[in-house]
Every structure is written in C-alpha cells, then in structure tokens.
Design an enzyme around this catalytic site. Structure first.
Site, PDB file in Angstrom:
ATOM      1  N   ASP A  83       0.909  -1.251  -0.117  1.00  0.00           N
ATOM      2  CA  ASP A  83       0.182  -0.147   0.186  1.00  0.00           C
ATOM      3  C   ASP A  83       0.706   1.284  -0.106  1.00  0.00           C
ATOM      4  OD1 ASP A  83       0.837  -0.289   2.560  1.00  0.00           O
ATOM      5  OD2 ASP A  83      -1.077   0.129   3.504  1.00  0.00           O
ATOM      6  N   SER A  84       2.094   1.017  -0.020  1.00  0.00           N
ATOM      7  CA  SER A  84       3.178   2.176   0.093  1.00  0.00           C
ATOM      8  C   SER A  84       2.841   2.745  -1.737  1.00  0.00           C
ATOM      9  CB  SER A  84       4.684   1.744  -0.306  1.00  0.00           C
ATOM     10  OG  SER A  84       4.784   0.549  -0.979  1.00  0.00           O
TER      11      SER A  84
ATOM     12  N   ASP B 222      -1.265  -5.891  -0.371  1.00  0.00           N
ATOM     13  CA  ASP B 222      -1.280  -5.346   0.964  1.00  0.00           C
ATOM     14  C   ASP B 222      -3.087  -5.479   0.907  1.00  0.00           C
ATOM     15  OD1 ASP B 222       0.719  -4.996   2.989  1.00  0.00           O
ATOM     16  OD2 ASP B 222       1.141  -3.217   1.829  1.00  0.00           O
TER      17      ASP B 222
ATOM     18  N   LYS C 112      -1.181  -9.532   2.820  1.00  0.00           N
ATOM     19  CA  LYS C 112      -0.557  -8.884   3.931  1.00  0.00           C
ATOM     20  C   LYS C 112      -1.267  -7.977   4.709  1.00  0.00           C
ATOM     21  CE  LYS C 112       3.133  -6.013   3.684  1.00  0.00           C
ATOM     22  NZ  LYS C 112       2.592  -4.780   4.497  1.00  0.00           N
TER      23      LYS C 112
ATOM     24  N   GLU D 181      -1.323  -5.433   8.699  1.00  0.00           N
ATOM     25  CA  GLU D 181      -0.301  -4.983   9.638  1.00  0.00           C
ATOM     26  C   GLU D 181      -0.765  -5.165  11.131  1.00  0.00           C
ATOM     27  OE1 GLU D 181       0.412  -0.638   9.086  1.00  0.00           O
ATOM     28  OE2 GLU D 181       1.074  -1.247   6.828  1.00  0.00           O
TER      29      GLU D 181
ATOM     30  N   GLU E  66       9.618  -4.317  10.068  1.00  0.00           N
ATOM     31  CA  GLU E  66      10.116  -2.736   9.747  1.00  0.00           C
ATOM     32  C   GLU E  66      10.503  -2.296  10.787  1.00  0.00           C
ATOM     33  OE1 GLU E  66       7.336  -1.062   6.970  1.00  0.00           O
ATOM     34  OE2 GLU E  66       8.419   0.733   6.881  1.00  0.00           O
TER      35      GLU E  66
HETATM   36  O1  KIV Z   1       3.653  -1.143   1.705  1.00  0.00           O
HETATM   37  C1  KIV Z   1       4.794  -1.464   1.578  1.00  0.00           C
HETATM   38  O2  KIV Z   1       5.277  -1.264   0.560  1.00  0.00           O
HETATM   39  C2  KIV Z   1       5.219  -2.272   2.427  1.00  0.00           C
HETATM   40  C3  KIV Z   1       6.676  -2.580   2.636  1.00  0.00           C
HETATM   41  C4  KIV Z   1       7.403  -1.198   3.083  1.00  0.00           C
HETATM   42  C5  KIV Z   1       7.109  -3.589   3.466  1.00  0.00           C
HETATM   43  O3  KIV Z   1       4.605  -2.878   3.492  1.00  0.00           O
END
Ligand code: KIV
Length: 263
Positions: free
Chosen positions: A44-45, A83, A113, A115, A183
């Site tokens: 989600d970056s 994510d 994924k 969090e 992280e």
């Molecule tokens: O969203 C993302 O790119 C991440 C990585 C930084 C691990 O969660």
C-alpha cells in the site's frame, strides 16, 4: 515454476536468503520478475509513491486490486503478495475475509499482507488461513499506524516494546502466517524474532539477520522524492529520466525530432 509460500519456509530452513521487492504496475513487475526476485509485494506504499498521498491511509481496496491486476499480468515466477489497506480488515474477521477474498479472486495474487500482531489481528489471521487465504504479517513500524506512532519512528526501543513485538511475531506464527515483515526495528530484536519463529522474517530497516529483505522499488531505482534512511538506491533514475525528458524537449523545440524527411 512459480514460487510458493512453502518454498519460502524451506528456504528459511536451508538458510537461503529471500529477495523481495514492491511493484505496482505491469512493466516494473515484469522487469522485477525477469530479474529473479522471489516475492513481489503490491504494497500500500503505492499510495505514497505512485498516487501521491501523504500516507498509506487513504488507499482503497479498489486501488489495490487495480494495481495488483496489472502486476499479476507481468509476473510468471514470483510469489505475489498484496497489502490489505487501512480499515479493510481491522473491523472484523468477516470484513478481512471479504477484502482478502476479493484480492485473491479478482487479481490472481497468491497471498495478502496485513499490519499488526495483537490478539484481534492474530484472530483475524487465524480466520483467513482457516479459509485457505495465505497471510503475511507485518510488525514493528506499521505505516498504517503512523499517527499513533507520531511519525515513521523506529519501534521496539524499550524492553517492554521489544517484548510486545516478539510476542506479536509468535502470535502471528501460531495463527498460521507464512512469513512476517519486520520494519524499522533494532538488529538484535530482529535476530531474536528470526531465531524464535520457524516462518521467514523479511526485513526492511531491520538489519542483516532476517531471513530475507524487502525494499520499495522506487527507492531501489532512485526515483523517489524522499526515502527512509534505511533504504538503498542502486540506480539514479530520477536524474536519468529528467535528462531524457530535457533532451526530448530540446529536440522538439529545435525541430530536431522527428527528423525531417530525407529528400
Ligand atoms: O507497503 C509496502 O510497500 C510495505 C513494505 C514497505 C514492507 O509494506
């Protein structure tokens, strides 16, 4: 052969480091996959590095699905993990199953994924894995909690905070997660977690003892307008692209491109 979650666990047992990178579109995913990366994270970056949001919080499930579909079309080998964005899984395990199910059904990615690692999140991971959805955990600096942390700060600085993160890793493993992102935590804590759990740890800003490493592709390519202190650039594409665009502009203005027809 496409890489599986089982393969990652076997690599941990053999001490073979796992290489992970983010990707958000077809072209970059194709390049990253052809270069032999094991795991592609549609993180989600993408909200910050491709959509220009200030944080990852505004990212929607629709945006993740849109980008994950493009990545899927470019990948033949790597395991694709997507994510779950903010507030698409925290409300209840049912909400998480609905969101994660949509990601797997609509994008063709193999895993999601999420969090955190507290009791409620571990329960959600347990529910997801019980219906056959592979889950990667993410603990330490979890960017969806940036406002609670008061910035993108290193986590686990006190003995209590370290113990909490270690307990979260154990809870995620017990709930059935196949891997955990660590992280921005201390090297010693990352080492302790890596030795304690039997699933792979993938570090970002967590030192050399993790079972694998992940970085944001824009940082690796040197295209980001800002990047965290632990990131490393292996190219300077921002500069290369600027030069290419300037050269093109100049040639258009000077009528050098396209070339005049030869007589
Ligand atoms: O969203 C993302 O790119 C991440 C990585 C930084 C691990 O969660």
């Amino acid at each position: 052969m496409a890489i599986t979650t089982r393969q990652l666990i076997q690599w941990k047992q053999k001490g073979r480091p796992i290489v992970a990178l983010t990707a958000y579109d077809y072209t970059i995913a194709q390049i990253v996959d052809n270069a032999g990366v094991d795991l592609i994270l549609v993180g989600d970056s993408l909200g910050m590095v491709t959509l220009g949001y200030e944080t990852t919080l505004p990212v929607t499930l629709e945006e993740m699905i849109h980008h994950a579909k493009a990545v899927r079309r470019g990948v033949k080998q790597a395991l694709i993990v997507v994510d779950l964005p903010f507030l698409t899984y925290q409300e209840s395990p049912q909400q998480a199953i609905h969101s994660a199910g949509r990601i797997l059904k609509e994008t063709g990615a193999q895993a999601v994924k999420l969090e955190g690692g507290n009791e409620a999140i571990a329960k959600t991971v347990d529910k997801l894995t019980s219906v056959g959805i592979p889950v990667m955990g993410h603990i330490g600096l979890t960017p969806q909690s940036v406002h609670q942390f008061g910035g993108y700060r290193r986590q686990g600085k006190t003995p209590d905070a370290s113990a909490r993160i270690l307990a979260e890793a154990v809870a995620l493993e017990q709930a059935g997660a196949f891997a955990i992102i660590l992280e921005h935590i201390g090297v010693d804590l990352a080492k302790e977690i890596t030795e304690k759990v039997s699933i792979p740890t993938i570090g970002i800003g967590a030192g050399v003892y993790c079972d694998g490493q992940v970085l944001v592709i824009n940082d690796v390519l040197g295209i980001s307008d800002r990047q965290p202190p632990f990131a490393k650039s292996y190219a300077n594409l921002r500069e290369n692209i600027t030069q290419a665009v300037k050269e093109y502009s100049l040639e258009v203005k000077e009528r050098k491109f396209p070339q005049p027809p030869s007589l």
